[in-house]
Design a protein around this motif. Structure first.
Motif, PDB file in Angstrom:
ATOM      1  N   MET A 199       0.841  -1.205   0.000  1.00 56.10           N
ATOM      2  CA  MET A 199       0.000   0.000   0.000  1.00 56.10           C
ATOM      3  C   MET A 199       0.871   1.247   0.000  1.00 56.10           C
ATOM      4  O   MET A 199       0.661   2.171  -0.771  1.00 56.10           O
ATOM      5  N   ILE A 205       0.904   4.260  -2.778  1.00 57.75           N
ATOM      6  CA  ILE A 205       0.768   5.698  -2.505  1.00 57.75           C
ATOM      7  C   ILE A 205       1.988   6.441  -3.030  1.00 57.75           C
ATOM      8  O   ILE A 205       1.877   7.464  -3.709  1.00 57.75           O
ATOM      9  N   ASN A 221       8.057  21.088   5.112  1.00 56.38           N
ATOM     10  CA  ASN A 221       8.125  19.633   5.277  1.00 56.38           C
ATOM     11  C   ASN A 221       8.607  19.178   6.647  1.00 56.38           C
ATOM     12  O   ASN A 221       8.243  18.098   7.096  1.00 56.38           O
ATOM     13  N   ARG A 236       3.691  21.959   9.297  1.00 53.80           N
ATOM     14  CA  ARG A 236       2.611  21.006   9.509  1.00 53.80           C
ATOM     15  C   ARG A 236       1.320  21.735   9.876  1.00 53.80           C
ATOM     16  O   ARG A 236       0.248  21.438   9.370  1.00 53.80           O
ATOM     17  N   ASN A 237       1.453  22.726  10.743  1.00 50.40           N
ATOM     18  CA  ASN A 237       0.252  23.435  11.190  1.00 50.40           C
ATOM     19  C   ASN A 237      -0.424  24.203  10.048  1.00 50.40           C
ATOM     20  O   ASN A 237      -1.634  24.380  10.062  1.00 50.40           O
ATOM     21  N   TYR A 281      -0.670  23.059   7.011  1.00 49.69           N
ATOM     22  CA  TYR A 281      -1.517  22.026   6.397  1.00 49.69           C
ATOM     23  C   TYR A 281      -2.767  21.792   7.246  1.00 49.69           C
ATOM     24  O   TYR A 281      -3.860  21.604   6.730  1.00 49.69           O
ATOM     25  N   MET A 282      -2.595  21.765   8.568  1.00 50.84           N
ATOM     26  CA  MET A 282      -3.722  21.443   9.426  1.00 50.84           C
ATOM     27  C   MET A 282      -4.789  22.538   9.397  1.00 50.84           C
ATOM     28  O   MET A 282      -5.973  22.241   9.283  1.00 50.84           O
ATOM     29  N   GLY A 338      -6.592  22.281   6.271  1.00 48.77           N
ATOM     30  CA  GLY A 338      -7.420  21.079   6.199  1.00 48.77           C
ATOM     31  C   GLY A 338      -8.751  21.267   6.911  1.00 48.77           C
ATOM     32  O   GLY A 338      -9.787  20.840   6.442  1.00 48.77           O
ATOM     33  N   ASN A 339      -8.713  21.898   8.081  1.00 48.94           N
ATOM     34  CA  ASN A 339      -9.953  22.121   8.841  1.00 48.94           C
ATOM     35  C   ASN A 339      -9.656  23.113   9.967  1.00 48.94           C
ATOM     36  O   ASN A 339      -9.114  22.752  11.010  1.00 48.94           O
ATOM     37  N   GLY A 371      -7.447  23.784   0.025  1.00 49.49           N
ATOM     38  CA  GLY A 371      -6.563  23.858   1.185  1.00 49.49           C
ATOM     39  C   GLY A 371      -6.218  22.501   1.758  1.00 49.49           C
ATOM     40  O   GLY A 371      -6.872  21.503   1.481  1.00 49.49           O
ATOM     41  N   GLY A 372      -5.148  22.473   2.562  1.00 49.60           N
ATOM     42  CA  GLY A 372      -4.803  21.254   3.290  1.00 49.60           C
ATOM     43  C   GLY A 372      -3.874  20.293   2.587  1.00 49.60           C
ATOM     44  O   GLY A 372      -3.423  19.334   3.201  1.00 49.60           O
ATOM     45  N   SER A 373      -3.593  20.509   1.292  1.00 48.16           N
ATOM     46  CA  SER A 373      -2.621  19.615   0.670  1.00 48.16           C
ATOM     47  C   SER A 373      -1.906  20.266  -0.504  1.00 48.16           C
ATOM     48  O   SER A 373      -2.400  21.224  -1.103  1.00 48.16           O
ATOM     49  N   ALA A 410      -7.848   9.733  -7.210  1.00 51.92           N
ATOM     50  CA  ALA A 410      -7.539   9.482  -5.797  1.00 51.92           C
ATOM     51  C   ALA A 410      -8.706   8.787  -5.122  1.00 51.92           C
ATOM     52  O   ALA A 410      -8.533   7.931  -4.261  1.00 51.92           O
TER      53      ALA A 410
END
Lengths: 317, 317
Positions: free
Chosen positions: A1, A5, A181, A187-188, A190-191, A194-195, A260-262, A314
């Protein structure tokens, strides 16, 4: 898997690389002078100016935001620098002042979004109008010559034959790739993209992150503006028209999801080379400038279609 | 409406496959029921020859009633961990209660009774007009979820999709978001520790996922909820707020989540549990608070609580 990906991710950027190679091959066949070191340096120079905005814009879109003001802020910054040189200020001081003003503009953008709860698109559309207008107002609508040698050197100078702005862009891009990265801040971003509600409930401070993102983007816009002003020996109020749209096109083409988010900066980097090779190729082929605009619009549609197909794929996996 | 269409199609001799975990729908619409569990076929029965109890038994391998009976509660309720006094916001007034270590305190009431709003007030989402929050005998000031988290609170919201998960991000990132600060050094994320912690939680909570990098949205509702629980467990809270933790989750995963909640309480965590399913709240809680129109209208111990008593307190006389 994991392998699957990884393969999809790689193949996503593989697709972009193939497009890039195709563009280079096609334009080189149509116009051999396209395939030359000086022309590649031209492409990279243009790419470095747009690229700085792409870095900010990509992070903003990943964070669920958008900024339409960078083109205006870049033009305003170039003109402002030129005007400050009238007072015989040293180059580094002028640059510091212009960057401070740009940071303030970014802060205002973020406050329109955070405090006044204006949609980012609308808030920065307003900023785009205001600073394009101010760029004309502070110089009475005509370009302002610059004679400061150090400032011109930053814009037009070369180190080992490579324009300084290209080197500068590559360094900044590397820093941004590490930030997005490897760091908690990255990271935040992206978060929150994301939401945002979930991010707040998980203890993050989306508003603070947004302030940083908007300020970074206008800071980069001011640097782009000054680099081009140095290269042109003048601050020009009409410069950088549509710069933000090029940057947004690149980000979407590079795989940043508009919702957003990715998204990744590596994808953006390849997409940047695609856009700039494409623009340069059309120019080398003497395509009328209005048709160039049509072609760029179509490229954006193509980018969004790819985004759509990718989403569908996807979902199937 | 949908059912009408289905009935019409049935009259036209069409075969309908209807997937649902809502028992009422199944019994209303189907002629035959097939039960699947953990990706395997369990049984197929004529709808008229079965009942809800039997279906549940097939779905989880035992009776739901048994599930609550089998939950062993050690008598581990200890000293007070949380006390709220006279909490008042736009939507609740004068809410006071105490929660002790290892206690599951249930909140019953109709939708709109102010249960979620009470939790949002405690967690720093809604602004307090007045009232005090005490944690371990110390008065605390909570003005944001970030404050609440650093005081040792955790909050699984009612609307999992829009307030809980980051749909475009991996289950690993969804788990680590609260503790990312602790997993970072000088702003850089320690990815190895992040993966180790996520691995532990996937094993502990028996989360069914192809990999740690799988997007959370690709998991089933029950597994998404487990990831959210994991997010708070790794932050090692003193008090965990669970708002409708089994909404939209199939019966099998429900019983696993019940077991988990009980285990957490046995380990000394204080739990505030909101549920609109009376058997669930009576089966799990040590004590039950009933709310109506933003106010507490009753307090029942596990021994006193019956569905009838709760409903009487929850509804207007």
């Amino acid at each position: 898997m994991k392998d699957i990906i990884g393969f999809i991710k790689r193949s996503e950027q593989m697709g972009l690389l193939i497009v890039l190679v195709l563009i280079i091959v096609v334009f080189s066949l149509l116009q051999p002078s396209f395939f030359s070191v000086p022309n590649f340096i031209n492409i990279l120079f243009a790419a470095s100016l747009v690229g700085l905005i792409v870095l900010g814009e990509a992070l903003l879109i990943i964070g669920g935001q958008i900024d339409l003001s960078p083109g205006s802020v870049a033009a305003f910054s170039g003109v402002l620098a030129a005007i400050l040189f009238r007072y015989e200020l040293p180059a580094l001081l002028v640059m510091a002042i212009v960057m401070a003003v740009a940071l303030l503009i970014g802060f205002i953008n973020s406050q329109m979004v955070n405090a006044l709860k204006i949609e980012p698109f609308i808030a920065t559309l307003a900023a785009m109008q205001v600073f394009r207008g101010l760029a004309h107002i502070i110089c009475n609508g005509s370009s302002v010559p610059i004679r400061n040698q150090l400032f011109i050197y930053f814009g037009a100078g070369r180190v080992f034959g490579i324009p300084i702005s290209i080197i500068f862009f590559i360094i900044v891009a590397a820093v941004f790739i590490v930030i997005i990265n490897k760091t908690r801040f990255g990271r935040n971003v992206y978060m929150i993209g994301g939401n945002e509600t979930a991010a707040r409930l998980a203890g993050l401070n989306p508003q603070r992150i947004k302030v940083v993102l908007y300020m970074l983007t206008t800071l980069l816009a001011s640097i782009t503006g000054m680099l081009l002003a140095g290269r042109m020996n003048s601050g020009q109020p009409v410069a950088h028209n549509g710069l933000e749209f090029d940057a947004i096109t690149v980000a979407i083409l590079g795989g940043v999801r508009f919702s957003g988010g990715s998204g990744t900066l590596t994808g953006c980097f390849i997409a940047l080379l695609i856009l700039e090779s494409f623009k340069n190729g059309l120019m080398v082929l003497n395509v009328p400038v209005f048709w160039q605009q049509v072609a760029r619009g179509l490229l954006l549609v193509a980018a969004l279609s790819v985004d759509y197909i990718r989403q569908k794929k996807a979902k199937q996996h | 409406m949908l059912f009408k269409v289905i009935k019409k199609l049935k009259e036209e001799n069409k075969i309908i496959l209807y997937v649902s975990h809502r028992m009422r729908e199944i019994f209303e619409i189907s002629d035959t029921v097939a039960v699947l569990k953990d990706g395997e076929f369990v049984t197929k029965v004529k709808t008229e020859q079965t009942d809800e109890q039997q279906l549940i038994r097939h779905m989880i391998g035992r009776d739901l009633g048994d599930v609550f009976n089998k939950l062993t509660r050690e008598d581990s309720i200890g000293e007070e961990v949380l006390a709220v006094k006279g909490l008042t916001t736009d939507s609740i007034s004068d809410v006071s209660f105490r929660l002790r270590r290892g206690e599951i305190l249930g909140f019953a009431g109709l939708v709109g009774a102010g249960r979620t709003e009470t939790m949002k007030a405690i967690f720093g989402v809604d602004r307090l007009h007045s009232g005090e929050i005490w944690i371990e005998g110390r008065k605390v000031k909570i003005e944001s979820p970030a404050d609440a988290i650093s005081e040792g609170l955790g909050f699984c919201p009612e609307d999992r999709i829009s307030e809980g998960i980051f749909r475009s991000r991996s289950i690993k990132e969804n788990m680590s978001v609260v503790i990312l600060k602790l997993l970072s050094r000088n702003g850089f994320v320690d990815f190895k520790r992040e993966i180790d912690i996520a691995k532990d939680q996937v094993a502990n909570l028996q989360i069914k996922t192809p990999s740690l990098e799988t997007k959370i949205i690709e998991l089933s509702g029950g597994n998404q909820q487990k990831v959210l629980l994991a997010r708070w467990l790794v932050s090692n809270p003193k008090v965990l707020i669970l708002d409708e933790p089994t909404r939209g989750i199939d019966v099998g995963a429900k019983s696993e989540i019940y077991k988990l909640i009980t285990e957490l309480a046995n380990k000394g965590l204080g739990i505030l549990l909101i549920s609109s399913e009376l058997p669930e709240i009576i089966g799990l809680s040590d004590n039950i608070i009933v709310m109506r129109e933003g106010k507490i209208t009753g307090f029942l111990t596990k021994q006193e609580a019956t569905e009838e008593k709760i409903l009487t307190l929850a509804m207007k006389k």
